[in-house]
Structures are given as structure tokens and as C-alpha cells.
Design a protein around this motif. Structure first.
Motif, PDB file in Angstrom:
ATOM      1  N   ILE A 113     -30.071  40.870  37.531  1.00 44.89           N
ATOM      2  CA  ILE A 113     -28.839  40.654  36.730  1.00 44.89           C
ATOM      3  C   ILE A 113     -28.769  39.113  36.428  1.00 44.89           C
ATOM      4  O   ILE A 113     -28.970  38.283  37.402  1.00 44.89           O
ATOM      5  CB  ILE A 113     -27.551  40.796  37.971  1.00 44.89           C
ATOM      6  N   ALA A 114     -28.656  38.859  35.156  1.00 44.96           N
ATOM      7  CA  ALA A 114     -28.635  37.485  34.405  1.00 44.96           C
ATOM      8  C   ALA A 114     -26.931  37.206  34.259  1.00 44.96           C
ATOM      9  O   ALA A 114     -26.510  37.620  33.739  1.00 44.96           O
ATOM     10  CB  ALA A 114     -29.323  37.691  33.192  1.00 44.96           C
ATOM     11  N   GLY A 115     -26.796  36.252  35.188  1.00 43.35           N
ATOM     12  CA  GLY A 115     -25.566  35.830  35.214  1.00 43.35           C
ATOM     13  C   GLY A 115     -25.139  34.601  36.015  1.00 43.35           C
ATOM     14  O   GLY A 115     -26.171  34.225  36.954  1.00 43.35           O
ATOM     15  N   PRO A 116     -24.010  33.974  36.124  1.00 45.51           N
ATOM     16  CA  PRO A 116     -23.668  32.662  36.999  1.00 45.51           C
ATOM     17  C   PRO A 116     -23.848  33.218  38.310  1.00 45.51           C
ATOM     18  O   PRO A 116     -22.811  33.955  38.884  1.00 45.51           O
ATOM     19  CB  PRO A 116     -22.714  32.193  36.460  1.00 45.51           C
ATOM     20  N   GLY A 117     -24.587  32.562  39.435  1.00 48.74           N
ATOM     21  CA  GLY A 117     -24.286  32.535  40.741  1.00 48.74           C
ATOM     22  C   GLY A 117     -24.721  33.908  41.297  1.00 48.74           C
ATOM     23  O   GLY A 117     -24.310  34.496  42.295  1.00 48.74           O
ATOM     24  N   MET A 118     -25.564  34.724  40.416  1.00 48.17           N
ATOM     25  CA  MET A 118     -26.017  36.024  40.847  1.00 48.17           C
ATOM     26  C   MET A 118     -27.191  36.143  41.914  1.00 48.17           C
ATOM     27  O   MET A 118     -28.552  36.383  41.602  1.00 48.17           O
ATOM     28  CB  MET A 118     -26.411  36.886  39.734  1.00 48.17           C
ATOM     29  N   ARG A 119     -27.001  35.659  42.930  1.00 47.59           N
ATOM     30  CA  ARG A 119     -28.002  35.663  44.184  1.00 47.59           C
ATOM     31  C   ARG A 119     -27.289  36.171  45.608  1.00 47.59           C
ATOM     32  O   ARG A 119     -26.013  35.871  45.842  1.00 47.59           O
ATOM     33  CB  ARG A 119     -28.423  34.088  44.310  1.00 47.59           C
ATOM     34  N   ALA A 120     -28.059  36.575  46.392  1.00 46.36           N
ATOM     35  CA  ALA A 120     -27.803  36.933  47.736  1.00 46.36           C
ATOM     36  C   ALA A 120     -28.376  35.858  48.770  1.00 46.36           C
ATOM     37  O   ALA A 120     -29.509  35.755  48.640  1.00 46.36           O
ATOM     38  CB  ALA A 120     -28.378  38.221  48.059  1.00 46.36           C
ATOM     39  N   ARG A 121     -27.485  35.479  49.536  1.00 48.84           N
ATOM     40  CA  ARG A 121     -27.840  34.224  50.188  1.00 48.84           C
ATOM     41  C   ARG A 121     -27.564  34.793  51.936  1.00 48.84           C
ATOM     42  O   ARG A 121     -26.491  35.113  51.997  1.00 48.84           O
ATOM     43  CB  ARG A 121     -27.326  33.029  49.953  1.00 48.84           C
ATOM     44  N   ILE A 122     -28.511  34.488  52.694  1.00 50.17           N
ATOM     45  CA  ILE A 122     -28.021  34.423  54.319  1.00 50.17           C
ATOM     46  C   ILE A 122     -28.516  33.362  54.852  1.00 50.17           C
ATOM     47  O   ILE A 122     -29.509  32.746  54.621  1.00 50.17           O
ATOM     48  CB  ILE A 122     -28.973  35.685  54.862  1.00 50.17           C
ATOM     49  N   ALA A 123     -27.477  32.659  55.713  1.00 52.91           N
ATOM     50  CA  ALA A 123     -27.651  31.383  56.350  1.00 52.91           C
ATOM     51  C   ALA A 123     -27.406  31.583  57.941  1.00 52.91           C
ATOM     52  O   ALA A 123     -26.529  32.381  58.327  1.00 52.91           O
ATOM     53  CB  ALA A 123     -26.827  30.388  55.762  1.00 52.91           C
ATOM     54  N   LEU A 124     -28.141  30.704  58.580  1.00 52.89           N
ATOM     55  CA  LEU A 124     -27.883  30.598  59.801  1.00 52.89           C
ATOM     56  C   LEU A 124     -26.795  29.611  59.823  1.00 52.89           C
ATOM     57  O   LEU A 124     -26.845  28.363  59.370  1.00 52.89           O
ATOM     58  CB  LEU A 124     -29.190  30.097  60.614  1.00 52.89           C
ATOM     59  N   ALA A 125     -25.589  29.530  60.576  1.00 46.95           N
ATOM     60  CA  ALA A 125     -24.618  28.896  60.588  1.00 46.95           C
ATOM     61  C   ALA A 125     -24.267  28.468  61.967  1.00 46.95           C
ATOM     62  O   ALA A 125     -24.122  29.389  62.813  1.00 46.95           O
ATOM     63  CB  ALA A 125     -23.388  29.456  59.777  1.00 46.95           C
ATOM     64  N   TRP A 126     -23.800  27.368  62.279  1.00 43.05           N
ATOM     65  CA  TRP A 126     -23.164  26.881  63.517  1.00 43.05           C
ATOM     66  C   TRP A 126     -22.203  25.705  63.231  1.00 43.05           C
ATOM     67  O   TRP A 126     -22.107  25.044  62.045  1.00 43.05           O
ATOM     68  CB  TRP A 126     -24.110  26.525  64.303  1.00 43.05           C
ATOM     69  N   ARG A 127     -21.318  25.200  64.276  1.00 38.73           N
ATOM     70  CA  ARG A 127     -20.610  24.126  63.909  1.00 38.73           C
ATOM     71  C   ARG A 127     -21.426  22.888  63.785  1.00 38.73           C
ATOM     72  O   ARG A 127     -22.301  22.502  64.721  1.00 38.73           O
ATOM     73  CB  ARG A 127     -19.505  24.139  65.301  1.00 38.73           C
ATOM     74  N   THR A 128     -20.933  21.995  62.973  1.00 38.86           N
ATOM     75  CA  THR A 128     -21.759  20.802  62.947  1.00 38.86           C
ATOM     76  C   THR A 128     -21.819  20.030  64.164  1.00 38.86           C
ATOM     77  O   THR A 128     -22.565  19.155  64.455  1.00 38.86           O
ATOM     78  CB  THR A 128     -20.835  19.698  61.970  1.00 38.86           C
TER      79      THR A 128
END
Length: 305
Positions: free
Chosen positions: A265-280
């Protein structure tokens, strides 16, 4: 007054009732009630209001609650100090996971099993939820760590990210769907999906947010006909001709190459992201900090696509 009575009191307040608190503490409800009444008798004041549908702290109970939590935290700190000298890791770690977060890229079940084998005194609590709710739970201290699907590469305030998966979104279409008659090549402009029924992950996921934001930027609202919490279910629905599935590229839980045609899909922001997250500020317990370090080491780094 005993520490366990304070723990019981805090649990009843947090759970909003004796039944859920007893289940959380693995106690019989009559015994739990008796211990709270004994604590109230020793203090000479009722700590809980039992008159409503849910149990709430009285004015005295609300005043006592911070001190009860501080006493329990101090006792836990004493135990952690002793454990540090003996090399024993214990405690409870809460880990949040967005549905379909890792797929075949990372076996979370095997990872947690290995961690439990190495640290049998650590209690692991795994929950699935949406990205939005998990970010809020991280900030509230209800989760120690999360694997979530952010829309932006920059994390919200007080949350740290380490990107694990960052791939394009693709449109998966069953052969014979008239939409393919208008396609030339291996990609499709996002605007061409304007009038098509789409199949996507639910609200609160990174993929859905990316789709809706991208569509808004090119001037339309996506027509989502079906939702499912797992990418392979989206693919199955698309294979039956029920719509065009919006999926992360490389999704291999379903034989897409045989039953579906995938188009980037060609378009703005068309990406799937997975992030490891924690409190700073980092997880509060040593056990959670060790688990976070192990996840940082074990999780793959995103490939360029």
C-alpha cells in the motif's frame, strides 16, 4: 497489626470487593473478611464501607491506604535486598501483548517458559490488550512492560520504545475480486482502496490507527467491513472474498502466496510497527528489570523493508 492484614486491606480496595480480592490472594472469602475486621478492631475505626454494591474505603480507609502501601513496599524492599545477596529473584511481573504482536518472528511463549525455568520464584502475568490501553496501563503502573503497536516512531511522554518490527502494510486480495482488474504492478495507492470493503485489526491497534490516519490524509474514511484481532483471521476472511485485508508485510501465519495476492500500500504512514515499551523511569521491581533486559537481548531488530 500484621503486614498480611495490610496486604488484604489494599487488595480489597484495589479489587473493589471481597470476592475478587479473595480470588487474587488465593484465600477463602470468610477468612479474608475476618482478617479485615480484626484489623479494624485493632485500629478502632472501620476502614471499608460495605453498604454499596462495591466495597469502598471509608474516609479513614482512604487516609490509611497510602501508609499501608508504603509499609508493604518497604517490606518488599527488605526482601529484595536480601534476595540480591543470595542471588534469588522473586516478585510479580506484568507483561502486556497486543494481539498478533510477534507472529513467527518471536516465540513469546517459549521465551517466558525459559525465563520461568531460570527464575521460578518470579510470577509472570501476561495479558492481551489494545495499544492505547496498554500505554495507559504502563503510565498507571499497572503494566511493567508491553509489546504494542505504535503509530508514531516517537513514544509518548514518560514511555520508552525499542522498535521490534517495522514493515510496510499490504493489501491482501483474493483472486477473482474485481478490484484486481484495476491493479498494475506490485503496489496500490492508498486512495484506490476508497470504495472497497476492508478487513482490518480493531480500533486501538497500531495497524488500524495507521490505516485510518493515512486514509484521512488522502481524503477519505476507510470502509471497514470486518474486524478481527489476529492477522491470520483477516487473511482467511479475505481469502473468502469478503473484502481486502490490510496486513503487515511478511505475515506468514497463512499461505498468502497461494490464496491471496499481496500488494504494497503506497501512502503516508502505511507501516506496521511493534515496539517493546516500558516507563522511562524503568520497571519498579528487580524482576521486571531483569525480564526487560532479557527481552531487549532476545527480541529481533526490525529489518529494512
Amino acid at each position: 497489626m500484621e503486614l498480611r492484614q495490610l496486604r488484604y486491606f489494599v487488595s480489597v480496595v484495589e479489587e473493589g470487593g471481597f470476592t475478587r480480592a479473595a480470588a487474587r490472594l488465593h484465600l477463602a472469602q470468610p477468612g479474608l473478611s475476618a482478617q479485615i475486621r480484626q484489623l479494624e478492631k485493632e485500629l478502632g475505626q472501620p476502614l471499608l464501607d460495605r453498604s454499596g454494591r462495591s466495597v469502598t474505603p471509608t474516609e479513614v480507609g482512604r487516609a490509611v491506604l497510602p501508609q499501608a502501601r508504603a509499609a508493604l513496599a518497604a517490606a518488599e524492599a527488605v526482601q529484595q535486598t536480601v534476595d540480591a545477596y543470595t542471588g534469588l529473584l522473586r516478585g510479580r511481573v506484568t507483561l502486556g501483548l497486543v494481539s498478533g504482536a510477534t507472529g513467527h518472528a518471536f516465540d513469546i511463549a517459549a521465551f517466558l517458559a525459559d525465563f520461568h525455568d531460570a527464575h521460578p520464584s518470579v510470577e509472570l502475568a501476561l495479558t492481551e490488550d489494545t495499544t492505547e490501553r496498554m500505554q495507559a496501563a504502563l503510565l498507571a503502573g499497572e503494566l511493567d512492560i508491553a509489546l504494542l503497536g505504535p503509530v508514531e516512531e516517537v513514544p509518548p511522554p514518560k514511555v520508552a520504545f525499542r522498535m521490534v518490527i517495522d514493515v510496510p502494510l499490504v493489501a491482501a486480495v483474493a483472486p477473482g475480486v474485481p478490484f484486481l482488474d484495476r491493479v498494475d504492478g506490485t503496489s496500490v495507492p492508498l486512495a484506490d482502496l476508497r470504495d472497497s470493503p476492508l478487513i482490518c485489526l480493531p480500533h486501538g491497534t497500531g495497524v488500524r490507527a495507521a490505516l485510518e490516519r493515512g486514509c484521512s490524509q488522502v481524503g477519505f474514511r476507510p470502509r471497514v467491513a470486518f474486524e478481527a484481532a489476529a492477522p491470520h483471521v483477516l487473511a482467511r476472511l479475505a481469502a473468502r472474498g469478503l473484502g481486502i485485508a490490510v496486513l503487515p508485510a511478511g505475515e506468514d501465519e497463512f499461505p498468502l502466496d497461494r490464496q491471496l495476492r499481496t500488494l504494497r500500500i503506497a501512502g503516508p504512514g502505511m507501516r506496521a510497527r511493534i515496539a517493546l515499551a516500558w516507563r522511562t523511569t524503568g520497571p519498579s521491581s528487580p524482576a521486571a528489570r531483569v525480564l526487560l533486559d532479557c527481552l531487549r537481548e532476545a527480541l529481533p531488530k526490525p529489518a529494512e523493508m
